[in-house]
Write a protein that holds these residues in place. Structure first.
Motif, mmCIF file in Angstrom:
data_model
loop_
_atom_site.group_PDB
_atom_site.id
_atom_site.type_symbol
_atom_site.label_atom_id
_atom_site.label_comp_id
_atom_site.label_asym_id
_atom_site.label_seq_id
_atom_site.Cartn_x
_atom_site.Cartn_y
_atom_site.Cartn_z
ATOM 1 N N SER A 18 -15.235 -4.681 -1.901
ATOM 2 C CA SER A 18 -13.901 -4.974 -2.379
ATOM 3 C C SER A 18 -12.874 -4.131 -1.640
ATOM 4 C CB SER A 18 -13.813 -4.747 -3.880
ATOM 5 O OG SER A 18 -13.881 -3.383 -4.181
ATOM 6 N N SER A 19 -11.636 -4.591 -1.654
ATOM 7 C CA SER A 19 -10.540 -3.900 -0.971
ATOM 8 C C SER A 19 -9.409 -3.669 -1.959
ATOM 9 C CB SER A 19 -9.997 -4.752 0.177
ATOM 10 O OG SER A 19 -11.012 -5.032 1.108
ATOM 11 N N SER A 20 -8.621 -2.622 -1.722
ATOM 12 C CA SER A 20 -7.441 -2.413 -2.542
ATOM 13 C C SER A 20 -6.371 -1.691 -1.738
ATOM 14 C CB SER A 20 -7.775 -1.623 -3.806
ATOM 15 O OG SER A 20 -8.230 -0.335 -3.486
ATOM 16 N N ASP A 21 -5.110 -1.971 -2.111
ATOM 17 C CA ASP A 21 -3.950 -1.336 -1.474
ATOM 18 C C ASP A 21 -3.961 -1.492 0.042
ATOM 19 O OD1 ASP A 21 -2.906 -0.392 -3.957
ATOM 20 O OD2 ASP A 21 -4.433 1.175 -3.928
ATOM 21 N N VAL A 22 -4.067 -2.747 0.481
ATOM 22 C CA VAL A 22 -4.064 -3.064 1.915
ATOM 23 C C VAL A 22 -2.759 -3.764 2.262
ATOM 24 C CG1 VAL A 22 -5.196 -4.400 3.735
ATOM 25 C CG2 VAL A 22 -6.573 -3.249 1.987
ATOM 26 N N SER B 269 -9.531 -12.060 2.704
ATOM 27 C CA SER B 269 -9.915 -10.944 1.838
ATOM 28 C C SER B 269 -10.586 -11.484 0.588
ATOM 29 C CB SER B 269 -8.683 -10.116 1.467
ATOM 30 O OG SER B 269 -9.075 -8.992 0.711
ATOM 31 N N ASP C 89 -12.402 -10.299 -3.313
ATOM 32 C CA ASP C 89 -12.518 -9.256 -4.338
ATOM 33 C C ASP C 89 -11.568 -8.108 -4.065
ATOM 34 O OD1 ASP C 89 -14.636 -10.647 -5.677
ATOM 35 O OD2 ASP C 89 -16.006 -9.928 -4.136
ATOM 36 N N SER C 90 -10.277 -8.420 -4.032
ATOM 37 C CA SER C 90 -9.296 -7.427 -3.615
ATOM 38 C C SER C 90 -8.167 -7.270 -4.625
ATOM 39 C CB SER C 90 -8.743 -7.805 -2.248
ATOM 40 O OG SER C 90 -8.327 -9.148 -2.253
ATOM 41 N N THR C 91 -7.526 -6.105 -4.578
ATOM 42 C CA THR C 91 -6.397 -5.787 -5.438
ATOM 43 C C THR C 91 -5.269 -5.225 -4.587
ATOM 44 O OG1 THR C 91 -7.902 -5.231 -7.241
ATOM 45 C CG2 THR C 91 -5.652 -4.405 -7.431
ATOM 46 N N ILE D 66 -3.091 -6.613 -2.274
ATOM 47 C CA ILE D 66 -3.067 -6.995 -0.862
ATOM 48 C C ILE D 66 -1.663 -7.500 -0.545
ATOM 49 C CG2 ILE D 66 -4.052 -8.530 0.894
ATOM 50 C CD1 ILE D 66 -6.040 -6.451 -0.263
ATOM 51 N N SER E 200 -1.290 -9.393 -5.718
ATOM 52 C CA SER E 200 -1.132 -9.464 -4.268
ATOM 53 C C SER E 200 0.067 -10.323 -3.892
ATOM 54 C CB SER E 200 -2.409 -10.018 -3.641
ATOM 55 O OG SER E 200 -3.495 -9.134 -3.888
#
Length: 122
Positions: free
Chosen positions: A1-5, A21, A23-25, A27, A50
């Protein structure tokens, strides 16, 4: 997962996806130039909180913007030209879609499936 991109002020040309992307938060995809993609210009799957703002997305083999199982996503002030769908969303909630320019799509400018609690403005 990714976050704050944050992906801002890039030129993305001739790839499979412009930006993808899962499973991200939080974005942020803003002010990019994306063109000549084999698939989607921007694809967010299972994204929350996002934004996709002020991008120029042209000549996509599939969707200019694709959202799946996402919530609280803002899609504003984008120019989408020559793809299959301009904005395609499925199984998403709380989307804010406003002031996008969509032209020369092979199918729908905006296609929404299983969408809840959202706002679409011109």
């Amino acid at each position: 997962s990714s976050s704050d991109v944050t992906v801002v002020d890039n030129t993305l040309v001739n790839s499979v996806w412009g930006f993808l992307s899962e499973d991200s938060t939080s974005i942020v995809v803003n002010n990019n130039r994306i063109r000549d993609m084999k698939e989607d210009g921007v694809q967010l799957k299972s994204a929350v909180l996002s934004s996709i703002i002020g991008n120029s997305i042209q000549i996509c083999g599939d969707d200019a913007i694709y959202l799946s199982s996402s919530s609280d996503v803002t899609v504003v002030d984008n120019t989408l030209v020559n793809g299959v769908w301009g904005i395609y969303s499925e199984d998403s909630a709380s989307l804010f879609i406003s002031n996008n320019t969509i032209s020369d799509m092979k199918d729908d400018g905006i296609q929404l499936e299983s969408l809840t609690s959202s706002s679409i403005n011109g």
